[in-house]
Design a protein around this motif. Structure first.
Motif, short mmCIF file in Angstrom:
data_model
loop_
_atom_site.label_atom_id
_atom_site.label_comp_id
_atom_site.label_asym_id
_atom_site.label_seq_id
_atom_site.Cartn_x
_atom_site.Cartn_y
_atom_site.Cartn_z
N ILE A 124 0.85 -1.37 0.03
CA ILE A 124 -0.85 -0.08 0.32
C ILE A 124 0.95 1.32 0.05
CG2 ILE A 124 -1.68 1.49 1.68
CD1 ILE A 124 -2.83 -1.67 2.63
N LEU A 125 0.41 2.77 -0.76
CA LEU A 125 0.60 3.57 -0.75
C LEU A 125 0.21 4.82 -0.18
CD1 LEU A 125 2.99 5.95 -2.00
CD2 LEU A 125 1.86 5.68 -3.49
N LEU A 126 0.73 4.36 0.84
CA LEU A 126 -0.07 5.80 2.44
C LEU A 126 0.22 6.82 2.61
CD1 LEU A 126 -2.12 4.57 4.55
CD2 LEU A 126 0.29 4.40 6.27
N ALA A 127 -0.63 7.78 1.35
CA ALA A 127 0.36 8.46 0.73
C ALA A 127 -0.60 9.72 1.42
CB ALA A 127 -0.18 8.90 -0.32
N LEU A 128 -0.53 9.93 3.15
CA LEU A 128 -0.88 10.41 3.92
C LEU A 128 -0.44 11.29 4.62
CD1 LEU A 128 -3.53 7.96 5.86
CD2 LEU A 128 -4.27 9.32 3.98
N GLY A 129 1.29 11.63 4.80
CA GLY A 129 1.63 12.46 5.43
C GLY A 129 2.13 11.48 6.47
N ARG A 130 2.53 12.30 8.08
CA ARG A 130 2.46 12.03 9.04
C ARG A 130 1.90 11.65 9.45
NH1 ARG A 130 8.40 14.95 10.95
NH2 ARG A 130 7.18 16.44 10.50
N MET A 131 1.06 12.53 9.59
CA MET A 131 0.10 12.44 10.86
C MET A 131 -0.71 11.66 11.50
SD MET A 131 -1.85 16.34 10.99
CE MET A 131 -2.62 16.36 12.59
N PHE A 163 7.24 10.80 3.28
CA PHE A 163 7.87 12.25 3.64
C PHE A 163 8.33 13.26 3.06
CE2 PHE A 163 7.07 9.27 8.19
CZ PHE A 163 5.73 9.16 7.93
N VAL A 164 8.29 14.65 3.79
CA VAL A 164 8.92 15.50 4.08
C VAL A 164 9.46 15.47 4.25
CG1 VAL A 164 8.57 18.09 3.49
CG2 VAL A 164 6.75 16.77 2.47
N ASP A 165 10.11 14.86 5.84
CA ASP A 165 10.99 15.54 6.69
C ASP A 165 11.49 13.94 6.89
OD1 ASP A 165 11.86 17.68 6.20
OD2 ASP A 165 9.81 18.57 7.74
N ILE A 215 5.86 3.17 13.64
CA ILE A 215 5.90 1.62 14.30
C ILE A 215 4.84 0.55 13.65
CG2 ILE A 215 5.28 3.68 16.56
CD1 ILE A 215 2.23 2.81 16.14
N LEU A 216 4.62 1.23 12.20
CA LEU A 216 4.24 -0.11 11.33
C LEU A 216 5.55 -0.56 10.83
CD1 LEU A 216 2.53 2.07 8.34
CD2 LEU A 216 1.76 1.25 9.71
N PRO A 217 4.74 -2.45 10.80
CA PRO A 217 6.23 -3.21 11.51
C PRO A 217 6.36 -3.89 10.33
CG PRO A 217 3.60 -4.26 11.38
CD PRO A 217 3.90 -2.54 11.74
N HIS A 218 5.52 -3.41 8.84
CA HIS A 218 6.30 -3.48 7.50
C HIS A 218 6.12 -2.74 7.25
CE1 HIS A 218 5.91 -7.95 8.66
NE2 HIS A 218 5.43 -7.79 8.69
N HIS A 219 6.61 -1.80 7.08
CA HIS A 219 7.03 -0.49 5.55
C HIS A 219 8.15 -0.58 5.23
CE1 HIS A 219 9.21 1.09 9.46
NE2 HIS A 219 9.80 2.25 8.55
N THR A 220 7.82 0.55 4.23
CA THR A 220 9.65 1.67 3.34
C THR A 220 9.31 2.65 3.52
OG1 THR A 220 9.66 -0.43 2.03
CG2 THR A 220 10.70 1.72 0.68
N LEU A 221 10.45 3.67 3.33
CA LEU A 221 9.99 5.11 3.96
C LEU A 221 11.31 5.67 3.10
CD1 LEU A 221 9.38 7.52 5.52
CD2 LEU A 221 11.14 7.01 7.53
N ILE A 222 10.13 6.88 1.91
CA ILE A 222 10.72 7.93 1.36
C ILE A 222 10.73 9.07 1.97
CG2 ILE A 222 10.73 8.45 -1.20
CD1 ILE A 222 9.66 5.54 -1.58
N VAL A 223 11.70 10.17 1.90
CA VAL A 223 12.08 10.82 2.14
C VAL A 223 11.82 12.05 0.41
CG1 VAL A 223 12.95 12.29 3.66
CG2 VAL A 223 12.73 10.92 4.69
#
Length: 252
Positions: free
Chosen positions: A130-137, A154-156, A163-171
């Protein structure tokens, strides 16, 4: 002469700030302060909250603000409601500069939900990417559905990892393009996009990419707001400033 408080944090607010500066209108741009390095602005900037509607009303009086423009994100419901209440308390006019909401077009595969809670509930079922396109809040809310792999943008960089157990973070900071978002979805094997109906051109690249790839979108509807005057063009704000009613005796 007007003395404008511009509630910002959006592309539209930045465009209006430039117009106000070019016209020599006295104005201050207010940010919530969630972005670490906001773009430089041509007018003075204030960062931080006001302390609710009464705190905002007190600021409007103390700063001798004559007009309030709410150009916050369409999902900044608390701030927008406070702006309505505060301008009534302070006796000054309010105008919202907002983006038209997105509407589905042929080829879109949208499922609409009312809010974040309903979006989380809609993800019950087998694992997806899933692309979770919601920002950080609201990321933490989706920990209730830990079976999925979430791609976050995320922007920053966050101070604490999601805390998501399975995720990829792109800044990364937009504006994004349909070509770039299509490549992102293909690279990460995205099979669902979750986003808010923010509207506007700056964030719709993901919708164009999802349409081209046949990927479904879980679209979160905008929150209900109190009645207020709205425009969608920054130039229309200048016209409003020229004709808006003067502050009442409660105001400045």
């Amino acid at each position: 002469m007007p003395n404008v408080l511009l509630l910002g944090g959006t592309t539209e607010a930045s465009a209006l700030a430039r117009l106000l500066a070019d016209r020599g209108v006295t104005a201050t741009l207010s940010y919530a302060g969630r972005t670490e390095a906001p773009r430089a602005q041509p007018i003075p900037v204030r960062v931080g909250g006001f302390g609710g509607a009464e705190g905002l009303a007190a600021y409007l009086r103390e700063a001798r603000v004559t007009h309030l423009v709410d150009a916050t994100h369409p999902f900044a419901a608390t701030m927008s409601a406070n702006a309505v209440a505060a301008t009534r308390l302070a006796g000054i006019p309010l105008l919202a500069l907002t983006r038209p909401a997105w509407v589905p077009v042929p080829g879109d595969r949208w499922t609409r939900v009312a809010d974040i809670e309903d979006a989380v509930a809609a993800l019950a079922g087998p694992p997806r990417r899933i692309l979770l396109a919601l920002g950080r809040m609201h990321v933490a809310d989706f920990a209730a559905m830990p079976q999925h792999h979430y791609v976050l943008r995320f922007v920053d960089a966050p101070a604490v990892p999601p805390i998501l157990p399975h995720h990829t973070l792109i800044v990364d900071r937009g504006p994004f393009t349909p070509v770039g978002d299509r490549a992102l979805m293909e690279t990460h094997g995205i099979d669902l996009v979750v986003c808010k109906n923010a509207g506007g051109k700056g964030a719709e690249a993901k919708l164009v990419a999802a349409r081209a790839l046949g990927i479904p979108v879980l679209m979160i509807d905008r929150p209900a707001l109190p009645p207020r005057a709205e425009v969608t063009d920054p130039a229309a704000v200048l016209e409003w400033l020229a004709h808006a009613p003067a502050p009442t005796e409660r105001g400045v």
